[in-house]
Design a protein around this motif. Sequence first.
Motif, PDB file in Angstrom:
ATOM      1  N   ILE A 315     -72.467 -50.055 -25.906  1.00 33.85           N
ATOM      2  CA  ILE A 315     -72.331 -49.767 -24.478  1.00 33.85           C
ATOM      3  C   ILE A 315     -73.578 -50.201 -23.718  1.00 33.85           C
ATOM      4  CG2 ILE A 315     -72.091 -47.900 -22.791  1.00 33.85           C
ATOM      5  CD1 ILE A 315     -70.356 -46.437 -24.823  1.00 33.85           C
ATOM      6  N   LEU A 378     -67.056 -47.207 -19.725  1.00 33.85           N
ATOM      7  CA  LEU A 378     -66.329 -46.148 -20.425  1.00 33.85           C
ATOM      8  C   LEU A 378     -64.869 -46.061 -19.991  1.00 33.85           C
ATOM      9  CD1 LEU A 378     -68.974 -43.258 -20.443  1.00 33.85           C
ATOM     10  CD2 LEU A 378     -68.267 -44.669 -22.371  1.00 33.85           C
ATOM     11  N   GLU A 381     -62.404 -47.369 -22.464  1.00 32.56           N
ATOM     12  CA  GLU A 381     -62.218 -46.707 -23.756  1.00 32.56           C
ATOM     13  C   GLU A 381     -60.871 -45.985 -23.787  1.00 32.56           C
ATOM     14  OE1 GLU A 381     -64.727 -46.514 -26.307  1.00 32.56           O
ATOM     15  OE2 GLU A 381     -65.762 -48.055 -25.113  1.00 32.56           O
ATOM     16  N   ARG A 384     -59.459 -42.097 -22.794  1.00 31.55           N
ATOM     17  CA  ARG A 384     -60.534 -42.083 -21.813  1.00 31.55           C
ATOM     18  C   ARG A 384     -61.413 -40.849 -22.021  1.00 31.55           C
ATOM     19  NH1 ARG A 384     -58.914 -40.838 -17.235  1.00 31.55           N
ATOM     20  NH2 ARG A 384     -60.527 -41.760 -15.949  1.00 31.55           N
ATOM     21  N   GLN A 388     -67.224 -37.351 -20.119  1.00 34.86           N
ATOM     22  CA  GLN A 388     -68.343 -38.267 -19.881  1.00 34.86           C
ATOM     23  C   GLN A 388     -68.175 -39.001 -18.558  1.00 34.86           C
ATOM     24  OE1 GLN A 388     -69.642 -40.775 -23.255  1.00 34.86           O
ATOM     25  NE2 GLN A 388     -68.161 -39.634 -24.489  1.00 34.86           N
TER      26      GLN A 388
END
Length: 845
Positions: A315, A378, A381, A384, A388
């Motif tokens: 990341i 993010l 991803e 999800r 975060q």
Amino acid sequence: MIGGGKDKTRGGGGPVPVRPERLRGPVEFVGRAMELAQLRRLVEAPPCLILLEGEPGIGKSRLVAELLAELPGHHLVGECDDVPEPFPLGVLLDAIRGSADRLGALSPVAGALAPLLPELADVLPDAPPPLTDPAAERHRLLRAVAAVLAALSPATLLLEDLHWADPATCELLGYLSTHPVDGLAVVLTARTPTPGGSTPIHDALARTPPWSVTRVALSPLDADDVRRLAARTLRLDDPPQQLTATLLDRTAGIPFVVEEVLRTLAERGGDPLADDSVPFVLRDVLLWRLRPLDGATREVLGAAAVLGLAPDQRILASVLSLDRVAVGAALSAAHRAGLLHDAGDGLRFRHDLARQVVYDLVPRENREWLHLRIARVLEQELPRPVAQLAHHYRRAGSGADFVRNAEAAADLATERGDDATAASFLLQTMDVAELPRPVRVRLAAKLGRSAIDGLSQAEAIPVLERLLADRRLPPGARGELGLVLGRMLRQQGEALRGYTEIERAVPYLRAPRRKAPALAVLAAPDTVVGRHVDDHLARCAEAESAAAASGDPGAHLAVRIARASLLLELGDPAAWAIITELRASAELADRPREHARACLNWAQGALHAGHPGQAEALLAAGRALVDETGYERLASLVEATELSLDRAAGRLDGLAERLTRLVASAERMPVTLLDARAELATVLARTATTATDDAAATETADTATAADYGAGAGDAGADSGAGDSGSGDQVELAERALREVVADASRVGAIWPLVQALSALARLTLAERPDEAVRHATQALTLVRGKGILAWAAEAVLVLAEAAVAAGEPGRAAAAVTELEVGIAGRDAPLALTALRRCRELVPA
């Protein structure tokens, strides 16, 4: 880009890194008992060489300081400095320099130190002529140091921070490991090398036989040690478990960090769980470690701090548009500087405070940009990571994105039964100024439901009050928010305010499935003053109608539970049939939290009526359900009910101390606090009354003995007086506690603790101040008349009867006794019936 640390100059030289001052030790030494005992055994049987190692701040210096403090004999102490080119043997020469007065006759080889120690020129032999072979010269120098150490022995040589030692010192210590000096214990401290790395001292000792060096490794403090340290530093008898957990999370159990955080908390005061500031000393240490890093490394480290405690290299590479090799190299450099830690599954910040320092050094605009970039990465991803995402969008200042993800995170937490986390996310959404009213209302309703079970009422109550003050609030929302606000106020101990808020909300609750549970709450008679039992019965009937109209099994169950509780307080035997039926039903079994709450409520009702056996069985069932579900909200209610049962059963040994501990910890669940205080004050009053009665009996017996035997009257009087003084103090303490309960229960409108405290106060003052006792008992009776459950006034009426008989006017209490008799006729109220029989013995019909 992260800013750099400050420089200081030493003398006339150039800038050198600022070296933080060594950590001061705690008031008391905590932990390390095994390591300290091991060091003591080794040092007390010299010669030996010990390497004490661990990460920075792990407590090496503190441990050896504790060792030397209790160790007799002579100590030689030296400390390495972090300088680019340390002076050869400098740390050893520093340790020797102050011991000239202990040196006697020395081997001529010791003269090789004369050029290096001019302060000892008077006691050292003359310097020998130089040798042409450098290796021979170096070997002679090592022998010279060993000779001087031998002359100073028996002694303990402590050399600190050997990871910064010069090669000559390391060579000498390797020499001493295989050529030990009689009577000399050598203790070295050094940082543990990074994985795959080493230091000169570790390299030197690695070349020696394994038996020549004893290695002692220090690990972080465990939870028990952190808890003890918190107790001593913050002067807490029983630190909350959450405080220990928070300290461990923020500090990783590293003693230096734990102690500095605790010192800051002790100096600053306030709520230790809410204080997330970084202590100045710790900040200086971390800035000092940051100083050698180049700009590229600092940029990656800053982004890592924004990403979190355990930065993901993939990341980071995407956020910074770098390749993973460059990111990995930067993180490795930060690891070597002591800012990151190898946790086995990758590099991470050693503790949250280290991450916080780095985070604070990133300029605000850069931080917001990084948070936004991280959130965008993010978002790709699956699944999800909504928690975060909520965090990063909030820090980036993207309100709509934050609310969207915070609500999703709260919903996910609710599904998992984690109400506290759900409430935390929803509370944060209330701070978003541009939140549309319909969204705010929807989220506030979710917040209220989560906060009730998540123990976050204190933070949520002002939010709901502000929303309800808005006249434009839709009726349906007003009903929902008013209901959850009322429930939270009741949980906070605000009995009358909470009850009134629910009363206001009920007309706005249009859905029968929502109205039925609200009316069921209003059916409970033992919570609030100013409402007659007929009102509670009417509310219960309305609740049953609403539940029937709703067709909702949950609403029907809530009303049946409330009906059983109401009948218990009324002394209606039909309550037990309902309780038996409900406890055998699948509906209640499938809802363990409701089952636990119901059992505890019924146990309290059974105690009020005088059924200790049934109360004990219900309490046991409730306790088992709470343990099974981990329902924290009811934990203090379980304990409070257990202590009430012990008081009712006369099990008073240690009860006051247990109640005192409960009162001290009940802030986490304020609804139990007033009841627990009432129980404690009642126990204190009973104990004080017993002590007074015992003292009076002792005085009578001693006086009679003195009269019979004609001796010892003075001694008997003195002993009796001492007993009176002690019991007088107990009476004063109990009376003060009862008056405080009366005042607070009157303020919040909580009827059961108010009647209990007034009745106990009447009993306590009956002997010495009968008029005051009558006033308290009459006040309790008046409150009970307003409620309409005369069984609750049994103790107050008994006090009135005893006061009237003592005054020679038993008829004065006749009306009250008759009122009690009529009020409990046909009722299942053993406690009140027992009191009535005693009243009738004093005041016949």
